[in-house]
Design an enzyme around this catalytic site. Structure first.
Site, mmCIF file in Angstrom:
data_model
loop_
_atom_site.group_PDB
_atom_site.id
_atom_site.type_symbol
_atom_site.label_atom_id
_atom_site.label_comp_id
_atom_site.label_asym_id
_atom_site.label_seq_id
_atom_site.Cartn_x
_atom_site.Cartn_y
_atom_site.Cartn_z
ATOM 1 N N GLY A 15 0.834 -1.213 0.000
ATOM 2 C CA GLY A 15 0.000 0.000 0.000
ATOM 3 C C GLY A 15 0.863 1.256 0.000
ATOM 4 N N ALA A 26 15.240 11.114 -0.911
ATOM 5 C CA ALA A 26 16.441 11.038 -0.068
ATOM 6 C C ALA A 26 17.367 9.928 -0.550
ATOM 7 C CB ALA A 26 16.036 10.807 1.391
ATOM 8 N N ARG A 76 1.041 -4.982 -5.956
ATOM 9 C CA ARG A 76 1.257 -6.246 -5.260
ATOM 10 C C ARG A 76 1.566 -7.282 -6.346
ATOM 11 N NH1 ARG A 76 -2.917 -3.724 -1.952
ATOM 12 N NH2 ARG A 76 -1.949 -3.246 0.044
ATOM 13 N N ASP A 107 5.714 -5.349 5.910
ATOM 14 C CA ASP A 107 6.309 -6.664 6.211
ATOM 15 C C ASP A 107 6.379 -7.576 4.989
ATOM 16 O OD1 ASP A 107 6.953 -6.234 8.826
ATOM 17 O OD2 ASP A 107 5.109 -7.084 9.644
ATOM 18 N N THR A 129 4.129 2.278 5.633
ATOM 19 C CA THR A 129 2.717 1.862 5.726
ATOM 20 C C THR A 129 1.988 2.819 6.652
ATOM 21 O OG1 THR A 129 1.156 0.210 6.550
ATOM 22 C CG2 THR A 129 3.347 0.141 7.502
ATOM 23 N N ASP A 131 -0.334 1.960 8.465
ATOM 24 C CA ASP A 131 -0.922 1.173 9.562
ATOM 25 C C ASP A 131 -0.106 1.151 10.858
ATOM 26 O OD1 ASP A 131 -3.072 0.579 8.007
ATOM 27 O OD2 ASP A 131 -2.552 -1.514 7.645
ATOM 28 N N ASP A 133 2.016 -0.885 11.663
ATOM 29 C CA ASP A 133 2.004 -2.275 12.169
ATOM 30 C C ASP A 133 3.292 -3.032 11.834
ATOM 31 O OD1 ASP A 133 1.579 -2.401 9.453
ATOM 32 O OD2 ASP A 133 0.027 -3.932 9.558
ATOM 33 N N MET A 173 -8.932 3.002 8.494
ATOM 34 C CA MET A 173 -8.150 1.908 7.914
ATOM 35 C C MET A 173 -7.368 1.132 8.973
ATOM 36 S SD MET A 173 -6.680 2.737 4.165
ATOM 37 C CE MET A 173 -7.601 2.060 2.774
ATOM 38 N N ARG A 175 -6.267 -3.110 8.486
ATOM 39 C CA ARG A 175 -6.839 -4.437 8.228
ATOM 40 C C ARG A 175 -6.635 -5.349 9.431
ATOM 41 N NH1 ARG A 175 -4.450 -6.515 3.034
ATOM 42 N NH2 ARG A 175 -5.884 -5.102 2.003
ATOM 43 N N ALA A 190 -13.302 9.797 21.174
ATOM 44 C CA ALA A 190 -14.403 8.894 20.805
ATOM 45 C C ALA A 190 -14.912 8.147 22.036
ATOM 46 C CB ALA A 190 -13.910 7.896 19.766
ATOM 47 N N HIS A 220 -23.843 12.981 21.663
ATOM 48 C CA HIS A 220 -23.449 12.142 20.528
ATOM 49 C C HIS A 220 -22.759 10.903 21.097
ATOM 50 C CE1 HIS A 220 -19.720 14.600 21.135
ATOM 51 N NE2 HIS A 220 -19.296 13.358 21.306
ATOM 52 N N ARG A 257 -5.113 7.399 2.829
ATOM 53 C CA ARG A 257 -3.801 7.049 2.288
ATOM 54 C C ARG A 257 -3.226 8.159 1.415
ATOM 55 N NH1 ARG A 257 -3.906 0.924 0.903
ATOM 56 N NH2 ARG A 257 -3.689 1.586 -1.242
HETATM 57 P P1 ADP Z 1 3.181 -4.793 2.596
HETATM 58 O O1 ADP Z 1 4.550 -4.707 2.081
HETATM 59 O O2 ADP Z 1 2.542 -3.444 2.794
HETATM 60 O O3 ADP Z 1 3.064 -5.694 3.825
HETATM 61 P P2 ADP Z 1 2.021 -6.903 0.974
HETATM 62 O O4 ADP Z 1 1.887 -7.869 2.096
HETATM 63 O O5 ADP Z 1 0.907 -6.795 -0.010
HETATM 64 O O6 ADP Z 1 2.262 -5.415 1.469
HETATM 65 O O7 ADP Z 1 3.368 -7.296 0.210
HETATM 66 C C1 ADP Z 1 3.814 -6.520 -0.894
HETATM 67 C C2 ADP Z 1 4.484 -7.423 -1.874
HETATM 68 O O8 ADP Z 1 5.642 -8.028 -1.287
HETATM 69 C C3 ADP Z 1 3.659 -8.618 -2.363
HETATM 70 O O9 ADP Z 1 2.757 -8.273 -3.375
HETATM 71 C C4 ADP Z 1 4.725 -9.552 -2.876
HETATM 72 O O10 ADP Z 1 5.161 -9.180 -4.167
HETATM 73 C C5 ADP Z 1 5.858 -9.301 -1.890
HETATM 74 N N1 ADP Z 1 5.839 -10.349 -0.878
HETATM 75 C C6 ADP Z 1 4.939 -10.551 0.109
HETATM 76 N N2 ADP Z 1 5.196 -11.676 0.802
HETATM 77 C C7 ADP Z 1 6.289 -12.222 0.235
HETATM 78 C C8 ADP Z 1 7.070 -13.402 0.477
HETATM 79 N N3 ADP Z 1 6.745 -14.256 1.464
HETATM 80 N N4 ADP Z 1 8.143 -13.620 -0.308
HETATM 81 C C9 ADP Z 1 8.462 -12.794 -1.304
HETATM 82 N N5 ADP Z 1 7.780 -11.671 -1.592
HETATM 83 C C10 ADP Z 1 6.717 -11.374 -0.844
HETATM 84 O O1 F6P Z 2 -1.596 0.131 3.413
HETATM 85 C C1 F6P Z 2 -2.318 -0.385 4.460
HETATM 86 C C2 F6P Z 2 -3.766 -0.438 4.086
HETATM 87 O O2 F6P Z 2 -4.254 0.853 3.813
HETATM 88 C C3 F6P Z 2 -4.597 -1.120 5.147
HETATM 89 O O3 F6P Z 2 -4.958 -0.279 6.193
HETATM 90 C C4 F6P Z 2 -5.767 -1.590 4.328
HETATM 91 O O4 F6P Z 2 -6.379 -2.684 4.907
HETATM 92 C C5 F6P Z 2 -5.137 -1.963 3.030
HETATM 93 O O5 F6P Z 2 -3.961 -1.212 2.917
HETATM 94 C C6 F6P Z 2 -6.031 -1.727 1.858
HETATM 95 O O6 F6P Z 2 -5.336 -2.006 0.718
HETATM 96 P P1 F6P Z 2 -5.871 -1.865 -0.774
HETATM 97 O O7 F6P Z 2 -7.200 -1.247 -0.742
HETATM 98 O O8 F6P Z 2 -4.837 -1.021 -1.445
HETATM 99 O O9 F6P Z 2 -5.880 -3.252 -1.294
#
Ligand code: ADP
Ligand code: F6P
Length: 324
Positions: A15, A26, A76, A107, A129, A131, A133, A173, A175, A190, A220, A257
């Protein structure tokens, strides 16, 4: 033994997040300052496998620090999760003379970066990200902008919610992570926050609190619901039926985002981008740049991926006390 790096690639993956452009800028300018060549890899790992690779210089990133999104685009890519896809990616890097890569993402993207590193391409990850997270770091590129955007939007919903004496469910947002919900919960005052890490699914408890608050004179009732729990529209219907109080659901969605990055996101992303290049120049690979305990540090990618992160219990408790 890590090797010397002469040409580095930079990509954004997963994302998008406001501040990614500051990080790219940078990376590019620090690398050029150190006499390296830089190549932009478009559309994350998908673009790598399609050889969407462009030369970058200092001017390629002019006028970008203030822009949301990512000028390199993001995607992705399922193919890159396979051993064949990773092998192909490493070969394409070698073909283009790329011996080091900076991967800006979450991650999932770091897992891919770890694979490239194992295949001989020096890689450094930057946490990008909205998030928040990523366990190894207290800061992720984009969270500050996103949480401020959500906070401002929630303030607006609160005005109309109070005027109509309604209950409002606002979905933010996150997930699997409730950080945006937690921060907005405190910053927006809230009445309830529903976090994927905490929510027990007891809607009756929620309904009882709404009724009790109305009796106490609250005009509210703002419920911030994290995307990971979802179902805000149906929840609103059930709450209205059970309480007799008009209830509306608002899903903030992708507006969180986008937008111009805050000063904090520009600043931290810029420092992290520069640190990533410094690590590559020092011959390091398979590292993630993080901000931990008030300092910029770096971790081994596998170590970073094995860490876990919890919603801070004290912050959650405080959020509950401050609305009573
Ligand atoms: P984020 O990086 O925000 O956690 P994703 O989980 O969608 O987002 O991962 C982004 C991309 O990283 C994936 O579309 C894929 O190409 C790559 N990726 C994810 N998991 C793996 C993995 N186990 N091994 C190699 N590439 C990965
Ligand atoms: O980048 C993180 C995030 O915005 C999460 O909070 C959300 O669940 C997800 O990406 C949504 O991703 P997309 O709509 O791009 O598939």
């Amino acid at each position: 033994m890590a090797k010397e790096v002469k040409t580095i690639g930079v990509l954004t993956s997963g994302g998008d997040a406001p501040g990614m452009n500051a990080a790219i800028r940078a990376v590019v300018r620090t690398a050029i300052n150190k006499g390296l060549k830089v190549k932009g890899i478009m559309r994350g790992y998908a673009g790598l496998l399609q050889e969407e690779i462009v030369d970058m210089d200092g001017l390629s990133v002019a006028d970008t620090i203030n822009r949301g999104g990512t000028i390199l685009y993001t995607a992705r890519c399922q193919e890159f999760t396979t051993a064949e896809g990773q092998q192909k990616g490493a070969e394409i890097c070698r073909k283009h003379g790329i011996d080091g890569i900076v991967v800006i993402g979450g991650d999932g993207s770091f897992k891919g970066a770890g694979k490239l590193s194992a295949l001989g391409i020096n890689t450094i990850g930057l946490p990008g990200t909205i998030d928040l997270d990523i366990a190894c770091t207290d800061y992720t590129i984009g969270f500050d902008t996103a949480v401020n955007t959500a906070m401002e939007a929630i303030d607006r919903v609160r005005d109309t919610s109070t005027s109509h004496e309604r209950c409002s469910i606002i979905e933010v947002m996150g997930r699997n992570a409730g950080y945006i919900a937690l921060w907005c919960g405190i910053a927006n005052g809230a009445e309830d926050i529903l976090l994927p890490e905490k929510y027990d699914g007891d809607e009756q408890k929620l309904i009882n609190r709404i009724i009790e608050n109305r009796k106490r004179g609250k005009r509210h009732h703002i419920i911030i619901n994290a995307e990971g729990i979802g179902h805000s529209a149906s929840m609103a219907k059930r709450i209205e039926a059970a309480t007799g109080i008009e209830t509306r659901a608002t899903i903030l969605g992708h507006m969180q985002r986008g937008g111009t990055p805050t000063c904090k996101d520009r600043m931290y992303a810029s420092i992290m981008g520069a640190k990533a290049v410094e690590l590559l120049v020092a011959g390091k690979s398979n590292r993630v740049v993080a901000y931990k305990g008030g300092e910029y540090v770096d971790f081994d990618i596998q170590e970073a991926l094995s860490m876990t992160k919890q919603i801070p219990e004290d912050q959650y408790e405080i959020s509950r006390i401050l609305v009573r």
